[in-house]
Design an enzyme around this catalytic site. Structure first.
Site, PDB file in Angstrom:
ATOM      1  N   SER A  29      20.203  36.658  52.660  1.00  0.00           N
ATOM      2  CA  SER A  29      20.080  35.423  53.435  1.00  0.00           C
ATOM      3  C   SER A  29      18.813  35.433  54.285  1.00  0.00           C
ATOM      4  O   SER A  29      18.432  36.460  54.849  1.00  0.00           O
ATOM      5  CB  SER A  29      21.294  35.264  54.344  1.00  0.00           C
ATOM      6  OG  SER A  29      21.125  34.175  55.228  1.00  0.00           O
TER       7      SER A  29
ATOM      8  N   ARG B 239      32.747  35.045  51.378  1.00  0.00           N
ATOM      9  CA  ARG B 239      33.731  35.482  52.371  1.00  0.00           C
ATOM     10  C   ARG B 239      34.489  36.742  51.960  1.00  0.00           C
ATOM     11  O   ARG B 239      34.717  37.614  52.813  1.00  0.00           O
ATOM     12  CB  ARG B 239      34.701  34.339  52.686  1.00  0.00           C
ATOM     13  CG  ARG B 239      34.051  33.193  53.483  1.00  0.00           C
ATOM     14  CD  ARG B 239      35.072  32.115  53.828  1.00  0.00           C
ATOM     15  NE  ARG B 239      34.487  31.055  54.637  1.00  0.00           N
ATOM     16  CZ  ARG B 239      33.950  29.936  54.130  1.00  0.00           C
ATOM     17  NH1 ARG B 239      33.922  29.757  52.813  1.00  0.00           N
ATOM     18  NH2 ARG B 239      33.449  29.016  54.927  1.00  0.00           N
TER      19      ARG B 239
ATOM     20  N   THR C 184      17.950  26.836  49.234  1.00  0.00           N
ATOM     21  CA  THR C 184      19.106  26.044  49.640  1.00  0.00           C
ATOM     22  C   THR C 184      18.667  24.607  49.868  1.00  0.00           C
ATOM     23  O   THR C 184      17.784  24.342  50.691  1.00  0.00           O
ATOM     24  CB  THR C 184      19.744  26.624  50.904  1.00  0.00           C
ATOM     25  OG1 THR C 184      20.233  27.943  50.616  1.00  0.00           O
ATOM     26  CG2 THR C 184      20.902  25.761  51.379  1.00  0.00           C
TER      27      THR C 184
ATOM     28  N   SER D 299      27.251  24.479  44.386  1.00  0.00           N
ATOM     29  CA  SER D 299      27.751  24.985  45.664  1.00  0.00           C
ATOM     30  C   SER D 299      27.869  23.855  46.661  1.00  0.00           C
ATOM     31  O   SER D 299      27.029  22.950  46.687  1.00  0.00           O
ATOM     32  CB  SER D 299      26.785  26.050  46.209  1.00  0.00           C
ATOM     33  OG  SER D 299      27.147  26.451  47.516  1.00  0.00           O
TER      34      SER D 299
ATOM     35  N   TYR E 215      15.564  28.743  53.296  1.00  0.00           N
ATOM     36  CA  TYR E 215      15.540  27.377  53.809  1.00  0.00           C
ATOM     37  C   TYR E 215      14.063  27.021  54.006  1.00  0.00           C
ATOM     38  O   TYR E 215      13.412  27.569  54.908  1.00  0.00           O
ATOM     39  CB  TYR E 215      16.242  27.264  55.163  1.00  0.00           C
ATOM     40  CG  TYR E 215      17.724  27.507  55.158  1.00  0.00           C
ATOM     41  CD1 TYR E 215      18.611  26.553  54.676  1.00  0.00           C
ATOM     42  CD2 TYR E 215      18.253  28.687  55.677  1.00  0.00           C
ATOM     43  CE1 TYR E 215      19.986  26.768  54.699  1.00  0.00           C
ATOM     44  CE2 TYR E 215      19.616  28.917  55.706  1.00  0.00           C
ATOM     45  CZ  TYR E 215      20.475  27.946  55.217  1.00  0.00           C
ATOM     46  OH  TYR E 215      21.833  28.173  55.240  1.00  0.00           O
TER      47      TYR E 215
ATOM     48  N   LYS F 184      20.128  26.086  45.187  1.00  0.00           N
ATOM     49  CA  LYS F 184      21.515  26.296  45.610  1.00  0.00           C
ATOM     50  C   LYS F 184      21.994  25.074  46.396  1.00  0.00           C
ATOM     51  O   LYS F 184      21.359  24.663  47.373  1.00  0.00           O
ATOM     52  CB  LYS F 184      21.618  27.540  46.488  1.00  0.00           C
ATOM     53  CG  LYS F 184      23.024  27.832  47.010  1.00  0.00           C
ATOM     54  CD  LYS F 184      23.030  29.087  47.851  1.00  0.00           C
ATOM     55  CE  LYS F 184      24.411  29.417  48.377  1.00  0.00           C
ATOM     56  NZ  LYS F 184      24.884  28.440  49.378  1.00  0.00           N
TER      57      LYS F 184
ATOM     58  N   ILE G  67      36.270  31.459  45.211  1.00  0.00           N
ATOM     59  CA  ILE G  67      36.631  32.495  44.229  1.00  0.00           C
ATOM     60  C   ILE G  67      37.257  33.685  44.962  1.00  0.00           C
ATOM     61  O   ILE G  67      36.628  34.302  45.815  1.00  0.00           O
ATOM     62  CB  ILE G  67      35.392  32.925  43.426  1.00  0.00           C
ATOM     63  CG1 ILE G  67      34.909  31.762  42.565  1.00  0.00           C
ATOM     64  CG2 ILE G  67      35.681  34.156  42.582  1.00  0.00           C
ATOM     65  CD1 ILE G  67      33.510  31.889  42.071  1.00  0.00           C
TER      66      ILE G  67
ATOM     67  N   PRO H 145      24.534  34.594  49.390  1.00  0.00           N
ATOM     68  CA  PRO H 145      23.824  34.744  50.664  1.00  0.00           C
ATOM     69  C   PRO H 145      24.689  34.288  51.826  1.00  0.00           C
ATOM     70  O   PRO H 145      25.203  33.166  51.840  1.00  0.00           O
ATOM     71  CB  PRO H 145      22.604  33.832  50.490  1.00  0.00           C
ATOM     72  CG  PRO H 145      23.043  32.801  49.496  1.00  0.00           C
ATOM     73  CD  PRO H 145      23.987  33.500  48.571  1.00  0.00           C
TER      74      PRO H 145
ATOM     75  N   HIS I 273      28.165  24.926  49.865  1.00  0.00           N
ATOM     76  CA  HIS I 273      27.872  25.757  51.031  1.00  0.00           C
ATOM     77  C   HIS I 273      29.158  26.342  51.630  1.00  0.00           C
ATOM     78  O   HIS I 273      29.282  26.504  52.841  1.00  0.00           O
ATOM     79  CB  HIS I 273      27.129  24.940  52.094  1.00  0.00           C
ATOM     80  CG  HIS I 273      26.100  25.707  52.863  1.00  0.00           C
ATOM     81  ND1 HIS I 273      24.746  25.493  52.728  1.00  0.00           N
ATOM     82  CD2 HIS I 273      26.208  26.688  53.785  1.00  0.00           C
ATOM     83  CE1 HIS I 273      24.082  26.282  53.555  1.00  0.00           C
ATOM     84  NE2 HIS I 273      24.953  27.025  54.197  1.00  0.00           N
TER      85      HIS I 273
ATOM     86  N   GLY J 263      32.035  29.459  45.886  1.00  0.00           N
ATOM     87  CA  GLY J 263      33.011  28.686  46.640  1.00  0.00           C
ATOM     88  C   GLY J 263      34.426  28.801  46.129  1.00  0.00           C
ATOM     89  O   GLY J 263      34.747  28.319  45.048  1.00  0.00           O
TER      90      GLY J 263
END
Length: 330
Positions: free
Chosen positions: A90, A281, A138, A224, A112, A202, A260, A61, A226, A258
């Site tokens: 997200s 990303r 999250t 994670s 959230y 998460k 990868i 997300p 974040h 994170g």
């Protein structure tokens, strides 16, 4: 993209130590391959909460896809479907979950929990109605991370015409996403009373929290930090993974995100206890580069690299990847 928007996607919290650590951790880890294992054609299929996927590489997300490409989150979802995997939508998406769901593939929804329980429940029901198959809560964000790039750029609100569309209430008003420092285990129990969807936490890094999650009936975990965007100085996700996996003891699925970037990174994560990985990303970079087709190509690249690495490491299926195949470089 405007430089401020590119910085939003690329940046992390504070001095970005954790952002860099997520990448550096994979650089320290080495694969110890097995030989003469007769792997033949590998089988990368992965089943999570009833959804059979072609690959254990999922879309994490991430917010504000319309800043990256005119196709927005809908294009990302189309790319994920074409690659045979799922996207986690997200809560801060710039397109509504209903529009994203038109891609036709499996979706999970990231939440959230908001201080207003009535509105939170309404968002969850909306995600359910759109066909989302799991709720990703999250839990590492009692407050917003301090992201220095955004502060330097003055990037604090979306441009005119864009909004967090999943934050519209019944009046049509778009609410601000609020972090809630009072969030605790009782809220997870409350969510269980709101939805029958699997609940995945998460942002878990500590094995004690992993054990508590199992005790509280959580259905899955995502290890994670974040993407390095919350607590600067936090442990790299893959470094936290083995202890979390050991605490869970395969009672519920453990995933990780994170840092990868290559299929070999995916192999290492799976060997250290993850059932699947999520990438953020790289998918956003692909979206900005070429929309849905580029997202598909990026996910297929990671999958093809994983398949190749598994052949060389001596594994036919992800379940055959075990911790003894990973060593720390001297």
């Amino acid at each position: 993209m405007l430089p401020a928007h590119a910085d939003f996607f690329a940046g992390g919290a504070g001095e970005e130590r954790t952002l860099r650590a997520n990448l550096a951790a994979y650089d320290r880890l080495r694969i110890v391959p097995r030989v003469l294992r007769a792997t033949g054609d590998r089988d990368l299929r992965t089943t999570l909460f009833g959804a059979e996927l072609a690959t254990p590489v999922l879309v994490a997300p991430t917010a504000f896809h319309l800043l990256a490409h005119a196709g927005g989150e809908a294009a990302t979802a189309q790319g994920a479907v074409a690659a045979g995997t799922l996207m986690v939508v997200s809560m801060a998406a710039t397109q509504p979950v209903e529009r994203i769901a038109e891609a036709g593939g499996p979706l999970w929804f990231q939440l959230y929990p908001q201080p207003d329980p009535v509105f939170t429940a309404a968002v969850v029901k909306r995600a359910e109605a759109a066909g989302c198959r799991a709720l990703v809560v999250t839990v590492d964000s009692p407050v917003f991370g301090r992201r220095d790039r955004d502060l330097r750029n003055g990037f604090t609100t979306l441009p005119a015409g864009l909004a967090c569309e999943n934050m519209r209430d019944e009046t049509g008003r778009v609410r601000d996403i609020q972090m809630d420092a009072t969030l605790a285990w009782d809220r997870i129990a409350w969510l269980r009373g709101v939805t029958g969807l699997p609940i995945v936490l998460k942002g878990v890094l500590h094995p004690a929290d992993a054990r508590l999650a199992v005790e509280h009936g959580v259905d899955g975990l995502i290890v994670s930090n974040h993407g390095g965007r919350q607590l600067d100085g936090a442990i790299a996700s893959v470094d936290a993974l083995p202890a979390v996996a050991a605490a869970v003891r395969r009672r519920i699925p453990v995933l990780v995100d994170g840092g990868i970037r290559r299929g070999t990174d995916v192999l290492v994560a799976l060997a250290l206890g993850a059932e699947a990985v999520l990438v953020g990303r790289p998918v956003l970079d692909a979206l900005a580069r070429g929309g849905a087709d580029a997202v598909r190509e990026e996910l297929e690249r990671l999958t093809a690299e994983l398949d190749h690495a598994m052949a060389l490491a001596g594994a036919k299926r992800p379940a055959e990847l075990t911790p003894d195949l990973v060593a720390v470089a001297g």
